[in-house]
Design a protein around this motif. Structure first.
Motif, PDB file in Angstrom:
ATOM      1  N   ASN A 156       0.845  -1.184   0.000  1.00 58.25           N
ATOM      2  CA  ASN A 156       0.000   0.000   0.000  1.00 58.25           C
ATOM      3  C   ASN A 156       0.887   1.243   0.000  1.00 58.25           C
ATOM      4  OD1 ASN A 156      -2.054   1.871   0.325  1.00 58.25           O
ATOM      5  ND2 ASN A 156      -2.028   1.675   2.549  1.00 58.25           N
ATOM      6  N   ARG A 157       1.081   1.878  -1.163  1.00 55.87           N
ATOM      7  CA  ARG A 157       1.920   3.063  -1.276  1.00 55.87           C
ATOM      8  C   ARG A 157       1.052   4.239  -1.714  1.00 55.87           C
ATOM      9  NH1 ARG A 157       7.207   0.186  -4.136  1.00 55.87           N
ATOM     10  NH2 ARG A 157       7.984  -0.806  -2.221  1.00 55.87           N
ATOM     11  N   SER A 158       0.252   4.711  -0.790  1.00 54.82           N
ATOM     12  CA  SER A 158      -0.730   5.748  -1.097  1.00 54.82           C
ATOM     13  C   SER A 158      -0.201   7.162  -0.888  1.00 54.82           C
ATOM     14  CB  SER A 158      -1.973   5.543  -0.220  1.00 54.82           C
ATOM     15  OG  SER A 158      -1.619   5.554   1.154  1.00 54.82           O
ATOM     16  N   GLU A 159       0.995   7.310  -0.292  1.00 58.30           N
ATOM     17  CA  GLU A 159       1.562   8.631  -0.024  1.00 58.30           C
ATOM     18  C   GLU A 159       2.622   8.964  -1.073  1.00 58.30           C
ATOM     19  OE1 GLU A 159       0.188  10.458   2.541  1.00 58.30           O
ATOM     20  OE2 GLU A 159      -1.139   8.719   2.472  1.00 58.30           O
ATOM     21  N   THR A 160       2.842  10.252  -1.283  1.00 61.40           N
ATOM     22  CA  THR A 160       3.845  10.665  -2.270  1.00 61.40           C
ATOM     23  C   THR A 160       4.832  11.661  -1.666  1.00 61.40           C
ATOM     24  OG1 THR A 160       2.353  12.385  -3.119  1.00 61.40           O
ATOM     25  CG2 THR A 160       2.388  10.268  -4.278  1.00 61.40           C
ATOM     26  N   LEU A 161       6.090  11.448  -1.973  1.00 54.26           N
ATOM     27  CA  LEU A 161       7.172  12.330  -1.545  1.00 54.26           C
ATOM     28  C   LEU A 161       7.766  12.999  -2.781  1.00 54.26           C
ATOM     29  CD1 LEU A 161       8.957  13.014   1.064  1.00 54.26           C
ATOM     30  CD2 LEU A 161      10.629  11.450   0.033  1.00 54.26           C
ATOM     31  N   TYR A 162       8.039  14.282  -2.681  1.00 58.65           N
ATOM     32  CA  TYR A 162       8.639  15.013  -3.801  1.00 58.65           C
ATOM     33  C   TYR A 162      10.116  15.241  -3.496  1.00 58.65           C
ATOM     34  CZ  TYR A 162       9.637  18.685  -7.194  1.00 58.65           C
ATOM     35  OH  TYR A 162      10.181  19.422  -8.220  1.00 58.65           O
ATOM     36  N   LEU A 163      10.976  14.906  -4.459  1.00 56.71           N
ATOM     37  CA  LEU A 163      12.418  15.048  -4.281  1.00 56.71           C
ATOM     38  C   LEU A 163      12.989  15.858  -5.441  1.00 56.71           C
ATOM     39  CD1 LEU A 163      15.158  14.319  -2.966  1.00 56.71           C
ATOM     40  CD2 LEU A 163      15.117  12.190  -4.294  1.00 56.71           C
ATOM     41  N   GLU A 164      13.623  16.966  -5.100  1.00 53.81           N
ATOM     42  CA  GLU A 164      14.230  17.836  -6.108  1.00 53.81           C
ATOM     43  C   GLU A 164      15.700  18.030  -5.762  1.00 53.81           C
ATOM     44  OE1 GLU A 164      11.834  21.207  -7.540  1.00 53.81           O
ATOM     45  OE2 GLU A 164      13.548  22.497  -7.065  1.00 53.81           O
ATOM     46  N   VAL A 165      16.545  18.058  -6.778  1.00 58.99           N
ATOM     47  CA  VAL A 165      17.980  18.286  -6.581  1.00 58.99           C
ATOM     48  C   VAL A 165      18.382  19.529  -7.353  1.00 58.99           C
ATOM     49  CG1 VAL A 165      20.310  17.384  -6.921  1.00 58.99           C
ATOM     50  CG2 VAL A 165      18.465  15.835  -6.235  1.00 58.99           C
ATOM     51  N   ARG A 166      19.111  20.408  -6.667  1.00 60.25           N
ATOM     52  CA  ARG A 166      19.550  21.667  -7.280  1.00 60.25           C
ATOM     53  C   ARG A 166      21.073  21.759  -7.194  1.00 60.25           C
ATOM     54  NH1 ARG A 166      15.156  24.961  -7.786  1.00 60.25           N
ATOM     55  NH2 ARG A 166      16.490  26.766  -8.080  1.00 60.25           N
ATOM     56  N   GLU A 167      21.676  22.067  -8.319  1.00 59.29           N
ATOM     57  CA  GLU A 167      23.113  22.325  -8.364  1.00 59.29           C
ATOM     58  C   GLU A 167      23.294  23.780  -8.759  1.00 59.29           C
ATOM     59  OE1 GLU A 167      25.020  19.556 -10.972  1.00 59.29           O
ATOM     60  OE2 GLU A 167      24.396  17.793  -9.807  1.00 59.29           O
ATOM     61  N   GLY A 168      23.786  24.575  -7.822  1.00 59.91           N
ATOM     62  CA  GLY A 168      23.837  26.022  -8.049  1.00 59.91           C
ATOM     63  C   GLY A 168      22.416  26.553  -8.125  1.00 59.91           C
ATOM     64  N   GLN A 169      22.101  27.256  -9.187  1.00 58.24           N
ATOM     65  CA  GLN A 169      20.758  27.824  -9.349  1.00 58.24           C
ATOM     66  C   GLN A 169      19.879  26.984 -10.268  1.00 58.24           C
ATOM     67  OE1 GLN A 169      19.791  30.522  -7.541  1.00 58.24           O
ATOM     68  NE2 GLN A 169      21.827  30.368  -6.622  1.00 58.24           N
TER      69      GLN A 169
END
Length: 378
Positions: A351-364
């Protein structure tokens, strides 16, 4: 006799009642042992703050892995059980007809069984056929017996799984609660800088996008305390995702509404543990825009990991957390044992009903997070 032989030939030509058997029961039993081990860990989590948090994090992860393994084991058990039932049902008429024919044969005098209307040659052929049929019939009976015994074992395993699930769910809930308390009050971590809460509040109020907020993070530093700068650049491409789950949408992929985000959307289980993928400085922790609770980590100079969508977030801006340190928990409600068993019976997976947001930033600039994380684990 000829009728019995034809029926038996049809049975033997049909798909085997018990195909090359995969021990589905073993998967569920192994998962139960994982949960038992997690329970032992929970009883011995150490006394020091650092040791206790590390031990509780391992315990929560062990519970998560054990529960997911047990769900998968029960799903496989349910599929195997249904396969056996379908195969037995599909052969029911042939088996009944064969047994009826054999019952008629058993009432006939033994000498009459080998007599044949066309004479001695037919009788001899009938005898040879009977010699061939008997071992095959015995093998068929043994095969059906094995299938019925396996079905009974799988039913018993499903019955015993309820208690294992209930204990595992209670243990996981207790471990998460203890971890949340310990992580929220943690003061033993080194600090890289002191945050100016007023500047942080002003930055939050003045920005309308995550991009603008991330760009302005440097302005909230009140004072540099130590030159502690973790650098995970050498491990780029090998890091573990912050939560156990699967990638729903990749970098720049549009959702159902057509919205594109420069990050990953990861499906996770309710109340799943979220950890730091590498040793990193916490640059921000708290509610932000429409992202829910957000933790922004700096694992290398001028590199940011933005982790958003948490129900609970741990840590304080300026702290340096080690790899695997808990930074939050997902939201949602953990399903009950009955719901998990019902889902398994219907062929449902984790049961994977939740969502996680993952963002990666290098500099700007934003980059594909999978440049940093192990693609084989997604």
């Amino acid at each position: 006799m000829r009728r019995a032989a034809l029926l038996l030939s049809a049975l033997l030509a049909a798909p085997a009642g018990v195909p090359a058997q995969v021990d589905t029961a073993a998967a569920a039993r192994d998962a139960a042992e994982q949960l038992a081990t997690a329970g032992e860990r929970l009883a011995d989590t150490g006394e020091g703050a650092s040791e206790r948090i590390a031990a509780l994090s391992e315990t929560v992860r062990a519970y998560e892995e054990g529960l997911e393994a047990l769900r998968e084991g029960l799903r496989r058990v349910a599929i195997r059980q249904q396969t056996l039932q379908d195969e037995l049902d599909g052969r029911r008429e042939d088996i009944a007809e064969l047994l009826g024919t054999l019952q008629v044969m058993s009432r006939a005098p033994a000498p009459m069984l080998l007599l044949h209307p066309i004479g001695p040659l037919g009788t001899a052929r009938g005898g040879l056929l009977a010699a061939d049929v008997t071992p095959a019939l015995q093998a068929e009976v043994a095969e059906l017996t094995t299938a019925l015994e396996e079905a009974a074992e799988l039913r018993a395993l499903q019955d015993s799984a309820r208690r294992t699930l209930e204990e595992g769910l209670v243990g996981a809930q207790q471990a998460r609660a203890e971890l949340a308390e310990a992580a929220s009050n943690r003061e033993d971590l080194p600090r890289r800088f002191a945050e100016d809460p007023v500047k942080t509040a002003l930055l939050i109020a003045s920005t309308e996008t995550l991009d603008a907020f991330a760009s302005g993070l440097a302005s909230v530093v009140d004072q540099e305390l130590r030159n502690i700068i973790p650098d995970a650049a050498e491990r780029k491409g090998t890091l573990r995702l912050p939560v156990q789950g699967s990638v729903l949408r990749g970098y720049g992929e549009a959702d159902a509404a057509g919205t594109q985000r420069p990050g990953l959307v990861i499906a996770a289980a309710p109340r799943a543990l979220v950890t730091s993928p590498a040793a990193a400085t916490i640059r921000f922790q708290g509610p932000l825009l429409d992202y829910g609770n957000v933790v922004i980590l700096e694992p290398a100079p001028d590199v940011l990991f933005v982790v958003a969508g948490l129900a609970e977030a741990f840590g304080q801006a300026g702290q340096v957390v080690p790899e695997g340190a808990p930074i939050g928990l997902m939201g949602g409600v953990t399903p009950s044992a009955d719901a998990i068993l019902s889902g398994a019976a219907n062929g449902g997976g984790a049961n994977r009903s939740e969502t996680l947001y993952l963002e990666v930033r290098e500099g700007q600039e934003t980059v594909d997070p999978l440049d940093w994380f192990d693609r084989s684990a997604t």
